[in-house]
Design a protein around this motif. Structure first.
Motif, mmCIF file in Angstrom:
data_model
loop_
_atom_site.group_PDB
_atom_site.id
_atom_site.type_symbol
_atom_site.label_atom_id
_atom_site.label_comp_id
_atom_site.label_asym_id
_atom_site.label_seq_id
_atom_site.Cartn_x
_atom_site.Cartn_y
_atom_site.Cartn_z
ATOM 1 N N SER A 1 66.733 10.014 103.350
ATOM 2 C CA SER A 1 67.772 9.017 103.629
ATOM 3 C C SER A 1 67.497 7.807 102.758
ATOM 4 O O SER A 1 66.446 7.181 102.859
ATOM 5 C CB SER A 1 67.767 8.633 105.109
ATOM 6 N N ASP B 1 61.275 1.455 99.264
ATOM 7 C CA ASP B 1 62.284 2.333 99.884
ATOM 8 C C ASP B 1 62.599 3.507 98.970
ATOM 9 O O ASP B 1 62.689 4.662 99.413
ATOM 10 C CB ASP B 1 63.565 1.543 100.185
ATOM 11 N N SER C 1 61.628 7.573 99.601
ATOM 12 C CA SER C 1 62.629 8.652 99.529
ATOM 13 C C SER C 1 62.263 9.656 98.457
ATOM 14 O O SER C 1 62.387 10.876 98.647
ATOM 15 C CB SER C 1 64.010 8.053 99.243
ATOM 16 N N TRP D 1 62.744 -2.801 97.422
ATOM 17 C CA TRP D 1 63.634 -1.730 96.927
ATOM 18 C C TRP D 1 62.792 -0.565 96.395
ATOM 19 O O TRP D 1 63.109 0.597 96.624
ATOM 20 C CB TRP D 1 64.523 -2.244 95.809
ATOM 21 N N SER E 1 68.398 4.013 101.568
ATOM 22 C CA SER E 1 69.072 2.787 102.008
ATOM 23 C C SER E 1 70.003 2.293 100.912
ATOM 24 O O SER E 1 69.819 2.608 99.732
ATOM 25 C CB SER E 1 68.025 1.727 102.343
#
Length: 841
Positions: free
Chosen positions: A304, A550, A554, A547, A306
Motif C-alpha cells: 500500500s 514510506d 513499500s 517520503w 501513501s
C-alpha cells in the motif's frame, strides 16, 4: 553408529555450543585447554551416563557459567536417525530418546538395549585411543587380548571372564612347569626325596623281588585303568563340546533355508535410506511451499503506497536531485546568516565610533597622508603664533606705583569689609581693586612688537579650504587630527558592509532560487510558504526523509513478495523433481507407493537377517571343529554325558582301590626292607602320594573348566581373535612403512621386522609402541564394526609421531573410516597432503 551432531547445553567450558560431524572422518583441532577432551568426555557421558564424583577421574565437568548441565547427541544406526538427550539426574542422568525417522519417543531401556553389550569400559578398551599407557602394552599377551575381545558377544561375558581368570589363578597356585614354590611342585620334590630314602631302606630284605612283582602288577593294572579313565574323560570333553553346540544347531534348524534368489535387489539399507531421504525431502519441501504461500498471503505483505510516497516516486529524480543540494544550500544559509550578522556588528561599531568622537552625518572626509601632514604643520604653526602673541603684549609699557592712589584703594577696601551688608563688602572690594589697577600703577608703552597678520591670514585661508573640501564645518580644527583614526576605521567598516551586502544579496538570490524550485511540491511541504530559510530547509529534509521511508517500506515489501514468489517457484519445481525421482525409484521395484516399499523392505531385511544368521551359525559350528549331527538330540547327548560320568566315577573308585592295594603292597614291602622307620617313611610316602593325586585332580579340573569357558567365549565372539591379530599386523605394517611384518602373541607380545629380527616390545621406541597400540585398537574396532559399529575416538594419539608416521596414520584412518566413523582430536596441524574435514576450536 554414526554421530552426526553434538548439541551441548552446558558441559565444562562449553555452553550453548553445537558441532556438526562428518559421517566418515572428522578432525577436531585446537590448542591445549581449548576443550577437546571435554568434547570426548561429553560424547561418552551422553552415550553411557554421567559418572559420579568418585568415578569421574577428571571431574564432573559441571558448567562454569551455571548453564543447564548436559546436552544432545544425534546419530544414525541401522538406517534410522536418533536423538539422545541426557541432562542432570540420578543413575547417570535423565534420558530422553527419540527415533527421528519413525517420529516416535523411545525409552531409556530402548537406548541401553541399542548400545548393549557396549559399556563405557568396553568402549574405552576397543574404540578409544587416548592417553597412552606404556605399562599396559608391556603386559599385553594373547590371553589378555582374547579377554578384551570376549567382553563383547555373549551375555554375562564379564562374569565368565572373571570365573575363567579365577580358575587360572587357582591353577597357577597349584602347579607351574618351571616353578618350585607351587603346592604340587613342592610336594613332588618332597616325594622324590622320600622315594630315595625308601629305595635305600628296602635293599636289605630277601622278599623284595616277590613284593616288587606284586607292586609292578598292581601298578600295571592301575596304569591301564588310568589310560581308560583318560580316554573316557576325553570322550566326556568331546560330548560336552557337542552339547555346547546343540543350542546353535537348534537355532540353525529353527531358521528356514533361504535361497539367494529370494533376496531381491533394490531393498538394501542404502535403498531404504534413499526412500527416506526422498520422503523427508518431499515432506520438507511441501511444508516449505505451504509456509511460503502463507507468507505471500499474509496481509502484512500487501503493498500500500501513501499519496506522499506516490508523489515522491513520480518526481523521484527531481526530488532526489534537489534534496542532494540541501547540504550546499545549508552552507549558503549559514554564510548568509554570518554576513548579515557581520553587517549588523560593523554598523554597531560605526555608531559607537560616531558617538565616542561626536560625529554626525554627513561624516567628514578623512585626510589622505599628505593632507594630514599639511594640516598638522599648519595647526602647529598657528598654535606657535598664538603662543607668541600670548607671551608678548601688543604695546610694551614700564610700570611705576602711585602711593596716594594705592592708599585710597586700601582705605576703601577696609571700610567695605567693616560694613555688615555683603553687597557693600563686595562692592568695596571691586572699587578698591579698580582704583589700584587703573590709578595706582603708571605705564609706559614700548615700540618693538612683531606683526603676524599676513601669516595668520594665509594659514586661515588654507585651513578654510581643508574645512570645505573635507566637510569639517561643524568640527573645531583642534579635533581634526584626533578624529582621523575613527574616520579611517569607519571607512574600512563601510567597505566591509558594502562587500557583505553584495554577498548577502547574492546568497539571498541563490537560496530563493533553490526554494522556488520546490514550488511544485508546495502542497506536500507543510508550512513551507512561511518561515525562514532554515525552517524551509528542515521542512524539505523531514518531508523527503518521510517520503523515502514510506516508499522504501513499500518497495521492500514488493521485493519480499517477489523473492517469496521466486522461492515458491523453486520449491515447487524441486518438489516435482523429488516426486518424479520417488515415483521412478518405486516403479523400478514394482512398488505402488512408499508404504508397499517399506513392507517389502522389512520382509527383505528379515530374510537377509535370517540368511546371515544361518550362515554365521554354520561358520561357528564349522569353526569349532567338533563333529556333530545336525539332528543330534541334546537330551541324548546329556544322557551319554551322565552315563559317562557314572563310568568315570566308577573307574576312579576302582583306580583308587587299585592304588590303595598297590600302596598296601608297597607298605608290606617297606616292612620287609626296614624296620619301623621304613614303615613310617612308607606311610609318609603314601599320604603324600594321595595328597598329590588330589591336588592333581583339582588342578586338571581347573584347567579343563578354564579351557571350556575360553572355548565358549571364542565361539560367542565368532573367532575374532585371529582376525584381529591379522588385521593389526596389516595396520602395523602400514604405519611403519612395512618395516615390521608380523605380530607374535605367545607368552608375551613380540614383533618381527622385515629382515626376520624379532624384538620384544620393550626394545621398541615410544613412537613405534604407540603405532603398535593404535594398530590393535583400530583392528579390534573394525572387526566389531559388522555388529557393533561404534565411532572410533582418537584423542591426540599422534602427538609423539613425526611427519612420516603422522601421514601414515592419516592414511590408515582413511581406510578405517570406510568401515566405521573416526573422530580425531589434536592440538597439532594435520597433514597438508590430506583433505580432511576440520573443526577449529
Amino acid at each position: 553408529m554414526i554421530i552426526q551432531r553434538l548439541k551441548i547445553y552446558g558441559y565444562g567450558k562449553w555452553s550453548d555450543q553445537q558441532f556438526e560431524l562428518d559421517e566418515s572422518i572428522q578432525v577436531i583441532m585446537g590448542p591445549n585447554e581449548a576443550g577437546k577432551s571435554t568434547i570426548v568426555d561429553f560424547i561418552k557421558s551422553i552415550l553411557f551416563g554421567f559418572p559420579t564424583a568418585k568415578q569421574a577421574t577428571h571431574g564432573q565437568f559441571i558448567p562454569k557459567d551455571g548453564s543447564k548441565f548436559g546436552g544432545e547427541l544425534f546419530f544414525r544406526e541401522a538406517g534410522h536417525d536418533y536423538r539422545i538427550v541426557r541432562t542432570k539426574g540420578t543413575h547417570g542422568g535423565k534420558v530422553s530418546f527419540y527415533d527421528l525417522t519413525a517420529d516416535i519417543e523411545l525409552t531409556k531401556a530402548d537406548f541401553e538395549e541399542l548400545l548393549s553389550p557396549i559399556t563405557r569400559q568396553v568402549y574405552d578398551n576397543l574404540f578409544y585411543f587416548g592417553e597412552y599407557v606404556q605399562k599396559e602394552l608391556y603386559g599385553l599377551n594373547k590371553d589378555k587380548l582374547r579377554s578384551r575381545i570376549q567382553q563383547i558377544g555373549v551375555a554375562g561375558s564379564d562374569q565368565l571372564i572373571d570365573i575363567n581368570e579365577d580358575f587360572e589363578k587357582q591353577a597357577e597356585h597349584f602347579f607351574a612347569k618351571r616353578g618350585t614354590k607351587r603346592v604340587i611342585n613342592k610336594k613332588l620334590t618332597e616325594y622324590d626325596k622320600l622315594s630315595a630314602r625308601v629305595e635305600e631302606a628296602k635293599s636289605n630284605f630277601s622278599e623284595y623281588e616277590l613284593l616288587t612283582r606284586q607292586v609292578t602288577d598292581l601298578n600295571s593294572v592301575n596304569s591301564e585303568k588310568r589310560a581308560s579313565l583318560k580316554e573316557k574323560q576325553s570322550k566326556l570333553s568331546m560330548l560336552q563340546s557337542q552339547a555346547s553346540l546343540v543350542p546353535l544347531l537348534s537355532e540353525l534348524n529353527s531358521i528356514p533355508e533361504i535361497s539367494e534368489h529370494q533376496l531381491k535387489q533394490g531393498f538394501s539399507e542404502k535403498d531404504h535410506n534413499q526412500v527416506n531421504e526422498y520422503l523427508a525431502e518431499k515432506y520438507s519441501l511441501s511444508k516449505e511451499v505451504d509456509r511460503v504461500k502463507k507468507q505471500i498471503d499474509d496481509p502484512k505483505m500487501t503493498v500500500s503506497l501513501s499519496p506522499a510516497a506516490s508523489f515522491y516516486r513520480q518526481n523521484l529524480y527531481k526530488i532526489d536531485s534537489l534534496y542532494n543540494q540541501t547540504t550546499d544550500v545549508q552552507e549558503q544559509i549559514s554564510q548568509l546568516t554570518y554576513n548579515q550578522q557581520m553587517i549588523e556588528n560593523n554598523q554597531g561599531k560605526i555608531n559607537s565610533l560616531k558617538q565616542s568622537n561626536n560625529l554626525t552625518d554627513p561624516l567628514p572626509k578623512p585626510f589622505d597622508d599628505q593632507t594630514k601632514v599639511n594640516v598638522a604643520n599648519w595647526l602647529k604653526r598657528e598654535s606657535q603664533i598664538e603662543a607668541a602673541q600670548a607671551s608678548v603684549p601688543d604695546v610694551k609699557t614700564s610700570m611705576t606705583i602711585n602711593p596716594v592712589m594705592m592708599g585710597i584703594s586700601v582705605l576703601i577696601l577696609v571700610v567695605g569689609l567693616l560694613m555688615n551688608s555683603i553687597a557693600v563688602k563686595i562692592g568695596g572690594i571691586v572699587v578698591a581693586a579698580a582704583i589700584a589697577y587703573f590709578f595706582g600703577i603708571n605705564r609706559q608703552a614700548s615700540q618693538d612688537i612683531p606683526d603676524y597678520t599676513e601669516e595668520l591670514a594665509d594659514l586661515e585661508k588654507k585651513l578654510t579650504r581643508v574645512r570645505q573640501t573635507h566637510n569639517l564645518n561643524q568640527i573645531d580644527s583642534a579635533d581634526w587630527l584626533n578624529i582621523q583614526p575613527a574616520l579611517y576605521q569607519i571607512t574600512e567598516l563601510n567597505k566591509e558592509i558594502t562587500e557583505s551586502s553584495t554577498v548577502v544579496e547574492q546568497l539571498k538570490s541563490s537560496v530563493n532560487d533553490y526554494f522556488m524550485q520546490w514550488d511544485f511540491a508546495n502542497d506536500w511541504l507543510a508550512g513551507f510558504s512561511n518561515g525562514d530559510a532554515n525552517i524551509k530547509l528542515n521542512t524539505i529534509r523531514d518531508s523527503v526523509t518521510r517520503w523515502r521511508q514510506d516508499s522504501n517500506h513499500s518497495l521492500n515489501t514488493e521485493n519480499q513478495v517477489n523473492t517469496l514468489k521466486g522461492v515458491l517457484t523453486d520449491n515447487q519445481e524441486n518438489l516435482e523433481q523429488v516426486e518424479q525421482k520417488l515415483a521412478k525409484f518405486l516403479s523400478t521395484r514394482h512398488m505402488n507407493n512408499a508404504a508397499d516399499f517399506e513392507t517389502e523392505y522389512t520382509r527383505q531385511q528379515q530374510l537377509t537377517k535370517q540368511f546371515n544368521r544361518r550362515q554365521q551359525l554354520v561358520d561357528q559350528i564349522e569353526a569349532s571343529k567338533v563333529q556333530v549331527d545336525l539332528n543330534t538330540d541334546l537330551t541324548e547327548i546329556q544322557q551319554s554325558i551322565d552315563s559317562l560320568k557314572v563310568k568315570i566315577n566308577s573307574l576312579r573308585n576302582d583306580l583308587s582301590q587299585g592304588e590303595t592295594q598297590a600302596t598296601e603292597s608297597e607298605t608290606k614291602l617297606a616292612h620287609l626292607i626296614r624296620d619301623g622307620e621304613y614303615h613310617e617313611l612308607q606311610q609318609q610316602q603314601a599320604n603324600l602320594q594321595a595328597e598329590i593325586l588330589e591336588d592333581v585332580h583339582t588342578y586338571v579340573s581347573l584347567l579343563m573348566g578354564s579351557e571350556f569357558i575360553s572355548k565358549v567365549l571364542d565361539l560367542a565372539s565368532k573367532g575374532r581373535l585371529p582376525k584381529v591379530i591379522n588385521q593389526a599386523t596389516d595396520y602395523f605394517g602400514i604405519l611403519t612403512n612395512h618395516h615390521y611384518d608380523k605380530l607374535n602373541f605367545d607368552a608375551e607380545l613380540t614383533v618381527t621386522a622385515n629382515d626376520g629380527m624379532i624384538f620384544a616390545i620393550n626394545e621398541l621406541s615410544r613412537g613405534t609402541l604407540e603405532q603398535l597400540y593404535l594398530s590393535l585398537v583400530l583392528a579390534m574396532a573394525v572387526n566389531f564394526a559388522d555388529e557393533y559399529q561404534m565411532p572410533i575416538i582418537i584423542d591426540d594419539g599422534f602427538v609423539n609421531f613425526d611427519v612420516n608416521r603422522r601421514n601414515n596414520a592419516y592414511e590408515l584412518l582413511n581406510q578405517v573410516a570406510k568401515h566405521t566413523q573416526v573422530i580425531y582430536l589434536t592440538a597439532n596441524q594435520y597433514s597438508d597432503n590430506l583433505e580432511l574435514p576440520v573443526i577449529n576450536l
